[in-house]
Design a protein around this motif. Structure first.
Motif, PDB file in Angstrom:
ATOM      1  N   LEU A   1       0.859  -1.183   0.000  1.00 30.75           N
ATOM      2  CA  LEU A   1       0.000   0.000   0.000  1.00 30.75           C
ATOM      3  C   LEU A   1       0.893   1.231   0.000  1.00 30.75           C
ATOM      4  O   LEU A   1       1.929   1.246   0.656  1.00 30.75           O
ATOM      5  CB  LEU A   1      -0.886   0.038   1.257  1.00 30.75           C
ATOM      6  CG  LEU A   1      -1.887  -1.086   1.484  1.00 30.75           C
ATOM      7  CD1 LEU A   1      -2.616  -0.868   2.798  1.00 30.75           C
ATOM      8  CD2 LEU A   1      -2.886  -1.171   0.343  1.00 30.75           C
TER       9      LEU A   1
ATOM     10  N   VAL B   1       0.557   5.429   0.733  1.00 28.30           N
ATOM     11  CA  VAL B   1      -0.342   6.392   1.359  1.00 28.30           C
ATOM     12  C   VAL B   1       0.282   7.772   1.253  1.00 28.30           C
ATOM     13  O   VAL B   1       1.483   7.924   1.476  1.00 28.30           O
ATOM     14  CB  VAL B   1      -0.572   6.043   2.847  1.00 28.30           C
ATOM     15  CG1 VAL B   1      -1.411   7.105   3.532  1.00 28.30           C
ATOM     16  CG2 VAL B   1      -1.230   4.673   2.987  1.00 28.30           C
TER      17      VAL B   1
ATOM     18  N   SER C   1       4.064   7.233   2.308  1.00 25.28           N
ATOM     19  CA  SER C   1       4.320   6.122   3.234  1.00 25.28           C
ATOM     20  C   SER C   1       4.062   4.805   2.515  1.00 25.28           C
ATOM     21  O   SER C   1       3.165   4.711   1.690  1.00 25.28           O
ATOM     22  CB  SER C   1       3.379   6.162   4.437  1.00 25.28           C
ATOM     23  OG  SER C   1       3.407   7.408   5.040  1.00 25.28           O
TER      24      SER C   1
ATOM     25  N   VAL D   1       3.112   0.825   3.194  1.00 26.40           N
ATOM     26  CA  VAL D   1       2.734  -0.266   4.096  1.00 26.40           C
ATOM     27  C   VAL D   1       3.179  -1.544   3.408  1.00 26.40           C
ATOM     28  O   VAL D   1       2.598  -1.971   2.417  1.00 26.40           O
ATOM     29  CB  VAL D   1       1.225  -0.281   4.390  1.00 26.40           C
ATOM     30  CG1 VAL D   1       0.881  -1.464   5.299  1.00 26.40           C
ATOM     31  CG2 VAL D   1       0.794   1.027   5.038  1.00 26.40           C
ATOM     32  N   GLU D   2       4.247  -2.121   3.938  1.00 28.69           N
ATOM     33  CA  GLU D   2       4.853  -3.285   3.271  1.00 28.69           C
ATOM     34  C   GLU D   2       4.148  -4.563   3.681  1.00 28.69           C
ATOM     35  O   GLU D   2       3.593  -4.649   4.767  1.00 28.69           O
ATOM     36  CB  GLU D   2       6.329  -3.386   3.671  1.00 28.69           C
ATOM     37  CG  GLU D   2       7.145  -2.207   3.219  1.00 28.69           C
ATOM     38  CD  GLU D   2       8.602  -2.342   3.638  1.00 28.69           C
ATOM     39  OE1 GLU D   2       9.017  -3.455   4.015  1.00 28.69           O
ATOM     40  OE2 GLU D   2       9.307  -1.332   3.590  1.00 28.69           O
ATOM     41  N   PRO D   3       4.204  -5.549   2.809  1.00 23.23           N
ATOM     42  CA  PRO D   3       3.700  -6.848   3.237  1.00 23.23           C
ATOM     43  C   PRO D   3       4.688  -7.436   4.232  1.00 23.23           C
ATOM     44  O   PRO D   3       5.874  -7.111   4.202  1.00 23.23           O
ATOM     45  CB  PRO D   3       3.691  -7.660   1.947  1.00 23.23           C
ATOM     46  CG  PRO D   3       4.765  -7.039   1.118  1.00 23.23           C
ATOM     47  CD  PRO D   3       4.813  -5.587   1.479  1.00 23.23           C
TER      48      PRO D   3
ATOM     49  N   ARG E   1      -0.438   7.581  10.361  1.00 26.06           N
ATOM     50  CA  ARG E   1      -0.573   7.989   8.954  1.00 26.06           C
ATOM     51  C   ARG E   1      -1.311   6.944   8.116  1.00 26.06           C
ATOM     52  O   ARG E   1      -1.281   7.010   6.889  1.00 26.06           O
ATOM     53  CB  ARG E   1       0.809   8.260   8.351  1.00 26.06           C
ATOM     54  CG  ARG E   1       1.476   9.495   8.944  1.00 26.06           C
ATOM     55  CD  ARG E   1       2.759   9.842   8.215  1.00 26.06           C
ATOM     56  NE  ARG E   1       2.512  10.266   6.839  1.00 26.06           N
ATOM     57  CZ  ARG E   1       3.465  10.439   5.934  1.00 26.06           C
ATOM     58  NH1 ARG E   1       4.721  10.204   6.251  1.00 26.06           N
ATOM     59  NH2 ARG E   1       3.173  10.843   4.712  1.00 26.06           N
TER      60      ARG E   1
ATOM     61  N   PRO F   1      -4.599   5.837   6.725  1.00 27.37           N
ATOM     62  CA  PRO F   1      -5.982   6.297   6.600  1.00 27.37           C
ATOM     63  C   PRO F   1      -6.942   5.127   6.413  1.00 27.37           C
ATOM     64  O   PRO F   1      -6.531   4.015   6.069  1.00 27.37           O
ATOM     65  CB  PRO F   1      -5.946   7.167   5.345  1.00 27.37           C
ATOM     66  CG  PRO F   1      -4.853   6.601   4.524  1.00 27.37           C
ATOM     67  CD  PRO F   1      -3.864   5.964   5.469  1.00 27.37           C
TER      68      PRO F   1
ATOM     69  N   PRO G   1       3.485  -0.352  10.298  1.00 34.53           N
ATOM     70  CA  PRO G   1       2.271  -0.979   9.783  1.00 34.53           C
ATOM     71  C   PRO G   1       2.624  -1.925   8.644  1.00 34.53           C
ATOM     72  O   PRO G   1       3.440  -1.582   7.781  1.00 34.53           O
ATOM     73  CB  PRO G   1       1.428   0.199   9.282  1.00 34.53           C
ATOM     74  CG  PRO G   1       2.306   1.385   9.286  1.00 34.53           C
ATOM     75  CD  PRO G   1       3.570   1.080  10.008  1.00 34.53           C
ATOM     76  N   ARG G   2       2.050  -3.134   8.662  1.00 32.95           N
ATOM     77  CA  ARG G   2       2.348  -4.126   7.628  1.00 32.95           C
ATOM     78  C   ARG G   2       1.048  -4.723   7.120  1.00 32.95           C
ATOM     79  O   ARG G   2       0.093  -4.897   7.874  1.00 32.95           O
ATOM     80  CB  ARG G   2       3.190  -5.271   8.193  1.00 32.95           C
ATOM     81  CG  ARG G   2       4.517  -4.865   8.756  1.00 32.95           C
ATOM     82  CD  ARG G   2       5.620  -4.931   7.719  1.00 32.95           C
ATOM     83  NE  ARG G   2       6.887  -4.592   8.314  1.00 32.95           N
ATOM     84  CZ  ARG G   2       7.376  -3.363   8.419  1.00 32.95           C
ATOM     85  NH1 ARG G   2       6.691  -2.347   7.931  1.00 32.95           N
ATOM     86  NH2 ARG G   2       8.521  -3.146   9.004  1.00 32.95           N
ATOM     87  N   LEU G   3       1.068  -5.082   5.843  1.00 32.68           N
ATOM     88  CA  LEU G   3      -0.054  -5.801   5.252  1.00 32.68           C
ATOM     89  C   LEU G   3       0.046  -7.263   5.655  1.00 32.68           C
ATOM     90  O   LEU G   3       1.082  -7.884   5.453  1.00 32.68           O
ATOM     91  CB  LEU G   3       0.042  -5.714   3.727  1.00 32.68           C
ATOM     92  CG  LEU G   3      -0.692  -4.607   3.014  1.00 32.68           C
ATOM     93  CD1 LEU G   3      -0.314  -4.651   1.538  1.00 32.68           C
ATOM     94  CD2 LEU G   3      -2.191  -4.732   3.180  1.00 32.68           C
TER      95      LEU G   3
END
Lengths: 188, 319
Positions: A108, A110, A178, A180-182, B233, B235, B264-266
């Motif tokens: 992701l 952002v 930003s 969002v890493e797996p 951060r 959303p 944050p991680r998926l």
């Protein structure tokens, strides 16, 4: 976003001969008994070795079909034959990776995606030999001026996931986005 | 049976006093920031807690008197402080200098001054255990110790209940961060100043402690060595996009003998790491036995006190 590499392309490194290599095929099947079996039989018949089958029963496509991801191993010379046979059997092959894109990862992004030119972001990621962007979803509920999110599905060469993530990180850092890493699971 | 002194009388310290008897231990001293109660024959837990609730201080003695009481185990449960980790570190040092054991609920000394703590411990007949500092009631450090840290390649987990609660509610209700945070504060799940939790600092301290254990003294980690990002951060739209793809976002901490990362991680919806609400989960990667998943309550007075008292039970007898 990008067509998968044509499966008939000769491998640039040329030296791997006809050793079996890993491939990923994405199929969409009707939700009927026996559909999965009739899709897998041709693969085995044509000399493919099934590695894993991911049958996403919970995820029906807009056309009412069930996506199935099949990882298999076969000599490069057999791969095209497997695809032809599947198509002959009326199986809907939606995506067939050449073996050089053996892994997928989803990230992701952002931030101000619109203002920082999302199409340039994708182009930059794709300029790396490590990754190709297979799918992009953008969500900007607050309008273009607000913080937006994007989901990128990347295909990478086997073992190049870290390199692909590195490219995403670099581009994102330059644009103040930003990532969002797996979670990269330790290989089991 | 051990004689316990409890320093720090917040939710965890009070629960240790309350539950020690159930584990067969005597509490001989309790101190808060204003006073102390000391009785070498054993304090009556109910009376101490009533006095604390009624008057704010546990007793009339000076707080320092608890440190010189005739205890076997010092339970250090003062608030976590960064940098020099004081006053917690000095409490640890004084107990070890007296050849007594220490059980920590305070993360500061083992996150910020691990080598100093280990050096003091080596010179003492007492030992230092700190199960309660990572994952509340979940036996993370006990598991690592059982297998041997040299046979653990990595530990990762969801180690902050407040951040996990906020992410869970954002995903479930389609609400934005500020909205859910306000709700969490009303419910008492988040503090008035939630930065320690939502900026990832708390999870990072826990991972720093894990990395110190995994490094077996080869390298010392402090908070400055951790790469930390919080959830402020993230959303709602990012959680929506993740959900469309069968995934969610969790604040995940990762520790190895070489690295500490929190961010944050998926994670797939079906992953053991996709816990809901305030629960915590930890995955321990072993060299010969794959992954071990442990989940449970990562915070709270009785939960953390349970881990403290498990440590007290693990300690060897003092000579």
């Amino acid at each position: 976003m990008t067509e998968p590499e044509a499966e008939t392309d000769p491998e640039p490194d040329g030296g791997r001969g006809d050793r079996p290599q890993a491939h990923t095929i994405r199929l969409e099947l009707a939700d009927e008994p026996g559909e999965l079996l009739s899709a897998l039989e041709p693969i085995a018949d044509e000399g493919g070795n099934l590695l894993s089958i991911f049958h996403e029963r919970g995820h029906i496509t807009p056309r009412g079909r069930i996506p199935v991801e099949v990882d298999l191993e076969c000599p490069p010379s057999r791969f095209e034959g497997i695809l032809e046979r599947l198509r002959d059997e009326g199986i809907n092959v939606v995506d067939a990776d050449a073996e050089r894109y053996g892994e997928h990862l989803t990230v992701l992004l952002v931030g101000d995606l619109v203002g920082t030119d999302i199409s340039d972001t994708v182009t930059r990621v794709e300029s790396s030999p490590a990754a190709t962007v297979e799918d992009l979803s953008l969500s900007a509920p607050g309008g273009p001026a607000e913080q937006a999110s994007a989901r990128l599905r990347l295909a990478t060469r086997a073992g190049a996931a870290d390199e692909a993530l590195g490219v995403v990180r670099t581009v994102a850092a330059e644009k103040g986005l930003s990532v969002v890493e797996p979670l990269t699971e330790v290989s089991r | 049976m051990s004689r316990i002194a409890v320093v720090g009388c917040g939710a965890v310290g009070r629960s240790v006093v309350d539950l020690a008897g159930d584990h067969g231990h005597d509490v001989v001293a309790v101190a808060d920031s204003q006073g102390a109660a000391v009785d070498p024959a054993g304090l009556e837990a109910g009376a101490v807690l009533e006095r604390k609730a009624a008057e704010g201080a546990v007793g009339d003695a000076a707080p320092a008197n608890a440190l010189t009481a005739p205890y076997d185990v010092l339970v250090e449960a003062t608030p976590t402080t960064l940098g020099d980790a004081e006053p917690g570190f000095s409490h640890v040092a004084r107990a070890l200098d007296r050849d007594r054991h220490v059980v920590l609920a305070n993360k500061g000394p083992v996150a910020e001054r691990y080598a100093d703590v280990r050096e003091r411990e080596a010179a003492s007949r007492g030992s230092v255990l700190f199960e309660a500092t990572v994952g509340g009631a979940i036996p993370v450090l006990g598991t690592i110790d059982d297998y041997g840290p040299e046979r653990i390649t990595a530990v990762r987990g969801v180690l902050n209940g407040t951040a996990n609660f906020v992410l869970t509610r954002m995903a479930a209700e389609g609400l934005d961060y500020e909205h859910v945070l306000a709700e969490a504060q009303d419910m008492g799940v988040a503090e008035a100043d939630p930065s320690f939790d939502v900026e990832g600092t708390d999870a990072a301290l826990k991972c720093v402690i894990l990395a110190n254990v995994l490094a077996c003294g080869e390298r010392e980690f402090t908070l400055d060595d951790a790469t930390v990002a919080g959830i402020t951060r993230v959303p709602g739209s990012a959680l929506d996009l993740a959900a469309e793809d069968g995934r969610t976002v969790r604040l995940v901490g990762e520790a190895t003998a070489d690295e500490v990362r929190v961010g944050p991680r998926l994670v797939p919806d079906t992953s053991p790491l996709a816990v809901s609400g305030t629960r915590n989960v930890v995955q321990v990667e072993t060299t010969h036995a794959d992954g071990i998943d442990l989940s449970g309550r990562g915070a709270g007075g009785p939960e953390t006190a349970t881990a403290v008292l498990a440590d007290v039970g693990r300690l060897p007898p003092l000579e």
